[in-house]
Write a protein that holds these residues in place. Structure first.
Motif, PDB file in Angstrom:
ATOM      1  N   ARG A  43       0.857  -1.181   0.000  1.00 26.07           N
ATOM      2  CA  ARG A  43       0.000   0.000   0.000  1.00 26.07           C
ATOM      3  C   ARG A  43       0.893   1.231   0.000  1.00 26.07           C
ATOM      4  NH1 ARG A  43      -3.016  -3.478  -0.699  1.00 26.07           N
ATOM      5  NH2 ARG A  43      -5.091  -3.878   0.136  1.00 26.07           N
TER       6      ARG A  43
ATOM      7  N   ARG B  84      -0.130   6.914   1.806  1.00 27.87           N
ATOM      8  CA  ARG B  84      -1.410   7.455   2.270  1.00 27.87           C
ATOM      9  C   ARG B  84      -2.344   6.326   2.696  1.00 27.87           C
ATOM     10  NH1 ARG B  84      -4.039  11.692  -1.513  1.00 27.87           N
ATOM     11  NH2 ARG B  84      -3.636  10.017  -2.977  1.00 27.87           N
ATOM     12  N   GLN B  85      -2.306   5.232   1.923  1.00 28.59           N
ATOM     13  CA  GLN B  85      -3.161   4.100   2.269  1.00 28.59           C
ATOM     14  C   GLN B  85      -2.715   3.433   3.566  1.00 28.59           C
ATOM     15  OE1 GLN B  85      -2.640   1.942  -1.387  1.00 28.59           O
ATOM     16  NE2 GLN B  85      -4.474   2.815  -2.302  1.00 28.59           N
TER      17      GLN B  85
ATOM     18  N   MET C 146      -4.344   4.761   6.640  1.00 27.11           N
ATOM     19  CA  MET C 146      -5.670   4.195   6.868  1.00 27.11           C
ATOM     20  C   MET C 146      -5.574   2.828   7.559  1.00 27.11           C
ATOM     21  SD  MET C 146      -8.069   1.934   5.800  1.00 27.11           S
ATOM     22  CE  MET C 146      -7.412   1.301   4.285  1.00 27.11           C
TER      23      MET C 146
ATOM     24  N   ARG D 143      -5.926   1.457  12.414  1.00 25.76           N
ATOM     25  CA  ARG D 143      -6.902   0.459  12.832  1.00 25.76           C
ATOM     26  C   ARG D 143      -6.362  -0.614  13.761  1.00 25.76           C
ATOM     27  NH1 ARG D 143      -9.516   2.865   8.658  1.00 25.76           N
ATOM     28  NH2 ARG D 143     -11.721   2.458   8.463  1.00 25.76           N
TER      29      ARG D 143
ATOM     30  N   GLU E 246     -14.570  14.780  15.678  1.00 21.64           N
ATOM     31  CA  GLU E 246     -15.372  14.525  14.480  1.00 21.64           C
ATOM     32  C   GLU E 246     -15.517  15.803  13.658  1.00 21.64           C
ATOM     33  OE1 GLU E 246     -19.370  13.248  15.211  1.00 21.64           O
ATOM     34  OE2 GLU E 246     -19.626  12.483  13.183  1.00 21.64           O
TER      35      GLU E 246
ATOM     36  N   GLY F 113     -13.852  14.432  10.713  1.00 25.26           N
ATOM     37  CA  GLY F 113     -14.942  13.729  10.051  1.00 25.26           C
ATOM     38  C   GLY F 113     -15.141  12.322  10.569  1.00 25.26           C
ATOM     39  N   GLY F 114     -14.205  11.844  11.395  1.00 22.34           N
ATOM     40  CA  GLY F 114     -14.325  10.491  11.918  1.00 22.34           C
ATOM     41  C   GLY F 114     -14.473  10.505  13.430  1.00 22.34           C
TER      42      GLY F 114
ATOM     43  N   MET G 240      -8.177   9.381  10.352  1.00 24.76           N
ATOM     44  CA  MET G 240      -7.604   9.550   9.015  1.00 24.76           C
ATOM     45  C   MET G 240      -7.322  11.034   8.773  1.00 24.76           C
ATOM     46  SD  MET G 240      -6.707   7.622   6.490  1.00 24.76           S
ATOM     47  CE  MET G 240      -6.091   8.001   4.853  1.00 24.76           C
TER      48      MET G 240
ATOM     49  N   THR H 267     -18.433  15.070   8.661  1.00 26.82           N
ATOM     50  CA  THR H 267     -18.729  13.692   9.042  1.00 26.82           C
ATOM     51  C   THR H 267     -18.724  12.771   7.830  1.00 26.82           C
ATOM     52  OG1 THR H 267     -20.002  14.341  10.941  1.00 26.82           O
ATOM     53  CG2 THR H 267     -20.497  12.201  10.044  1.00 26.82           C
ATOM     54  N   ARG H 268     -18.029  11.655   7.975  1.00 28.12           N
ATOM     55  CA  ARG H 268     -17.948  10.713   6.863  1.00 28.12           C
ATOM     56  C   ARG H 268     -19.071   9.682   7.009  1.00 28.12           C
ATOM     57  NH1 ARG H 268     -12.273  10.897   8.307  1.00 28.12           N
ATOM     58  NH2 ARG H 268     -12.380   8.795   9.108  1.00 28.12           N
TER      59      ARG H 268
ATOM     60  N   GLU I 258      -6.815   4.217  -6.273  1.00 37.88           N
ATOM     61  CA  GLU I 258      -6.255   4.632  -4.989  1.00 37.88           C
ATOM     62  C   GLU I 258      -6.986   4.002  -3.804  1.00 37.88           C
ATOM     63  OE1 GLU I 258      -3.710   6.714  -3.860  1.00 37.88           O
ATOM     64  OE2 GLU I 258      -2.916   6.492  -5.883  1.00 37.88           O
ATOM     65  N   CYS I 259      -8.135   3.442  -4.021  1.00 36.97           N
ATOM     66  CA  CYS I 259      -8.910   2.849  -2.929  1.00 36.97           C
ATOM     67  C   CYS I 259      -8.094   1.724  -2.291  1.00 36.97           C
ATOM     68  CB  CYS I 259     -10.232   2.310  -3.458  1.00 36.97           C
ATOM     69  SG  CYS I 259     -11.179   1.476  -2.179  1.00 36.97           S
ATOM     70  N   PRO I 260      -7.876   1.784  -0.966  1.00 40.65           N
ATOM     71  CA  PRO I 260      -7.030   0.767  -0.332  1.00 40.65           C
ATOM     72  C   PRO I 260      -7.618  -0.640  -0.408  1.00 40.65           C
ATOM     73  CG  PRO I 260      -7.388   2.617   1.139  1.00 40.65           C
ATOM     74  CD  PRO I 260      -8.310   2.802  -0.012  1.00 40.65           C
ATOM     75  N   ASP I 261      -8.940  -0.770  -0.515  1.00 47.58           N
ATOM     76  CA  ASP I 261      -9.460  -2.131  -0.603  1.00 47.58           C
ATOM     77  C   ASP I 261     -10.322  -2.346  -1.845  1.00 47.58           C
ATOM     78  OD1 ASP I 261     -11.331  -0.508   0.388  1.00 47.58           O
ATOM     79  OD2 ASP I 261     -11.802  -1.673   2.170  1.00 47.58           O
ATOM     80  N   TRP I 262     -10.111  -1.510  -2.846  1.00 50.86           N
ATOM     81  CA  TRP I 262     -10.719  -1.705  -4.166  1.00 50.86           C
ATOM     82  C   TRP I 262     -12.220  -2.001  -4.081  1.00 50.86           C
ATOM     83  CZ3 TRP I 262      -6.171  -5.258  -3.742  1.00 50.86           C
ATOM     84  CH2 TRP I 262      -4.995  -4.569  -3.976  1.00 50.86           C
TER      85      TRP I 262
ATOM     86  N   MET J 252     -13.772   1.298   3.800  1.00 49.47           N
ATOM     87  CA  MET J 252     -13.221   1.536   5.136  1.00 49.47           C
ATOM     88  C   MET J 252     -13.332   3.003   5.525  1.00 49.47           C
ATOM     89  SD  MET J 252     -10.033  -1.072   5.103  1.00 49.47           S
ATOM     90  CE  MET J 252      -9.678  -1.260   6.832  1.00 49.47           C
ATOM     91  N   TYR J 253     -14.071   3.777   4.763  1.00 54.96           N
ATOM     92  CA  TYR J 253     -14.389   5.162   5.106  1.00 54.96           C
ATOM     93  C   TYR J 253     -13.145   6.015   5.361  1.00 54.96           C
ATOM     94  CZ  TYR J 253     -19.077   3.366   5.326  1.00 54.96           C
ATOM     95  OH  TYR J 253     -20.269   2.777   4.996  1.00 54.96           O
ATOM     96  N   CYS J 254     -12.114   5.831   4.512  1.00 59.82           N
ATOM     97  CA  CYS J 254     -10.898   6.621   4.690  1.00 59.82           C
ATOM     98  C   CYS J 254     -10.987   7.930   3.935  1.00 59.82           C
ATOM     99  CB  CYS J 254      -9.679   5.828   4.239  1.00 59.82           C
ATOM    100  SG  CYS J 254      -9.664   5.451   2.484  1.00 59.82           S
TER     101      CYS J 254
ATOM    102  N   ILE K 292     -10.039   8.508   0.796  1.00 56.44           N
ATOM    103  CA  ILE K 292      -8.972   8.740  -0.180  1.00 56.44           C
ATOM    104  C   ILE K 292      -9.565   8.998  -1.570  1.00 56.44           C
ATOM    105  CG2 ILE K 292      -7.052   7.619  -1.395  1.00 56.44           C
ATOM    106  CD1 ILE K 292      -6.178   6.439   1.262  1.00 56.44           C
TER     107      ILE K 292
END
Lengths: 378, 171
Positions: free
Chosen positions: A65, A68-69, A72, A76, A153, A157-158, A163, B39-40, B59-63, B99-101, B103
């Protein structure tokens, strides 16, 4: 003629040791930690923590990854201190790339890291009494958590997985008026903390369950690599925020809360007193943020590549020392990113702490080691 | 030596004190929570802005983003050759994997994706969490305006870009 009479089964009056598995699914293990106990009646003869039920291959995933990934993924493993986890990754990458983070971002990060520490501690301050039978404190702890979560938040946003860190700073500037609202929230939590404190700290039932139970000596804590509140309750006066300052901690006077008794109650008290200390630190940082102007991040190249080399960044996470060993071959993904987590080492000390205790004390000890199973198994 | 039972009495005093205070219960299903604009909750798609550049899916970490498209020829009068244009056939986000990141939203160069604080889209069947294009577009109406930045920091890059285009300074 004689006859032989067998009473009971097995070897008469000899008692057999019982092997008892606590977990992997057990309410007091916060997740899927499994303890293999050998019991003689109510007494624990030996205990072996068996880990790995929540292994998600985080370190291997880091290798495929981009940076940036990875943030994320990294926030966790210990889901109660997501912001502090993110910090370790970005500090390592920034050091390798030689990025100078703007002052405003550094102070904001410090403030948010302290707020995250408060959130983490409040969780355990609520859940630990719950595990040994006191249901009320958790409601007070969660009321305060909610107040601070609202602040985080609004900025990120989380509520749990912020993130909000990026290599070179933060994702974006905080909203207008956020620092004032954050300060109000801190004041509110500080004003209401005595509620939680009065409820449980000197409660006789709580004291009876925790004082003198599960005593971890400083030498054992050091030998098992325990860190954070667990080690400081045993008298190991070690806190990276003071001893090897990162972020803005060098410019702050970090009060290190320690105890010497090393029992469950000492560990709980360290957590409780650290909340007050962290609230003060966060407030100081916010005051500093208000004096600074400028960006909160730096312009990055389109593809972020850490140059060839290796570095080790460690931070004082809420649960203890969190370290990222980053080895880069100059590509956009790390070649290896080794994770050293606090919970992993702290849980190992259980095999030393548990033998000789009674089963009811076991739950008290287990809860007082303050670990997150995701942080153990990675 | 402390008075026996003092700790218990102190705890009960807290309970008594709380008893006389107003409750802070939020009447959730009846009263909507007041969520901040950042808020996401769920991701909204503005289809017109999407150029099928595939950056979000890559770019999505989990496609969890699925994109299908085809090329179409657009004949521009006066031009020597017909131009090619990407047409979006399918855009879906699997919220059971997401995963609500954020990106994807960060990398989108044309602001086709936006966060919205809406969160009430739980399903009985996990397969229904795969939101197709039309479902993602429904969320657009709920996208809030982004909050103004702290005046001590830098304004948002969109603000700076817009000001540059109109020849004024930001803020």
């Amino acid at each position: 003629m004689t006859s032989e009479l067998t009473v009971g089964t097995g070897a008469g009056l000899d008692t057999a040791d019982m092997v008892l598995n606590i977990g992997p699914q057990h309410p007091s293990t916060h997740g899927v930690l499994r303890l293999k106990l050998v019991l003689d009646g109510e007494r624990v003869l030996s205990a072996e923590p068996i880990i790995g039920y929540m292994h998600r291959g985080a370190e291997k995933l880091f290798e495929v990854r981009d940076y940036r990934q990875i943030i994320m993924l990294a926030n966790r493993h210990d889901w109660l201190s997501a912001f502090c986890n993110e910090l370790g990754v970005v500090l390592a990458v920034e050091r390798l790339m030689g990025i100078e983070v703007p002052d405003r971002a550094v102070w904001l990060r410090t403030a948010l890291a302290e707020l995250n520490r408060v959130l983490n501690h409040l969780m355990f301050l609520g859940s630990y009494p719950l595990e040994i039978g006191a249901i009320t404190p958790v409601f007070y702890a969660f009321r305060e958590r909610e107040t601070i979560q609202a602040v985080l938040e609004e900025a990120s946003g989380g509520r749990m997985h912020y993130m909000y860190n990026r290599v070179g700073g933060l994702k974006e500037e905080v909203p207008a008026g956020w620092t004032t609202r954050a300060r109000t929230a801190i004041d509110q939590v500080r004003r209401r903390m005595p509620d939680l404190d009065n409820l449980i700290r000197r409660n006789e039932i709580f004291l009876a369950r925790t004082v003198g139970v599960g005593v971890l000596s400083a030498a054992d804590a050091a030998a098992y690599g325990a860190s954070g509140p667990v080690a400081r309750a045993s008298g190991l006066d070690f806190d990276l925020r003071r001893d090897e300052p990162y972020l803005a901690y060098g410019a702050l006077d970090v009060p290190v809360v320690t105890r010497t008794t090393g029992d469950c109650h000492a560990r709980f008290e360290v957590l409780l007193d650290q909340v007050y200390a962290s609230l003060d630190l966060a407030q100081t940082c916010l005051d500093e943020v208000d004096k600074l102007t400028g960006p909160v991040n730096v312009r990055l190249p389109k593809v972020v590549k850490a140059p060839e080399g290796h570095t080790y960044a460690w931070t004082e996470n809420p649960l203890g020392i969190n370290g990222y060993y980053l080895v880069s071959h100059g590509e956009k993904t790390p070649w290896r990113l080794k994770l050293r987590t606090a919970s992993y080492s702290n849980v190992q000390a259980l095999s030393k702490l548990l033998p000789g205790t009674l089963v009811p004390d076991l739950i008290a000890i287990l809860g007082s080691m303050f670990f997150v199973v995701g942080d153990v198994d990675k | 030596m402390e008075l026996p039972g003092k700790g218990l009495v102190k705890g009960l005093a807290v309970t008594l004190g709380t008893l006389t205070q107003r409750t802070g219960t939020q009447q959730y299903p009846d009263v909507e929570p007041d969520l901040p604009p950042r808020t996401r909750g769920v991701i909204a798609l503005i289809e017109e802005n999407c150029t099928v550049c595939m950056l979000c899916a890559r770019e999505c970490p989990d496609w969890c983003i699925y994109i299908d498209s085809h090329k179409e020829e657009v004949v521009v009068p006066g031009a020597a050759r017909a131009r090619q244009r990407n047409v979006l056939d399918r855009f879906a986000i699997d919220f059971s994997l997401c995963m609500y990141c954020g990106i994807c939203i960060e990398v989108c160069p044309f602001d086709a994706l936006h966060w919205t604080p809406e969160f009430e889209y739980a399903e009985h069947d996990i397969r229904d969490l795969l939101h197709e294009k039309d479902r993602l577009e429904e969320w657009v109406a709920t996208v809030p305006a982004p909050p103004a930045h702290d005046h001590r920091g830098e304004p948002a890059k969109e603000q700076t870009a817009a000001a540059k285009r109109s020849g004024q300074s930001a803020v």
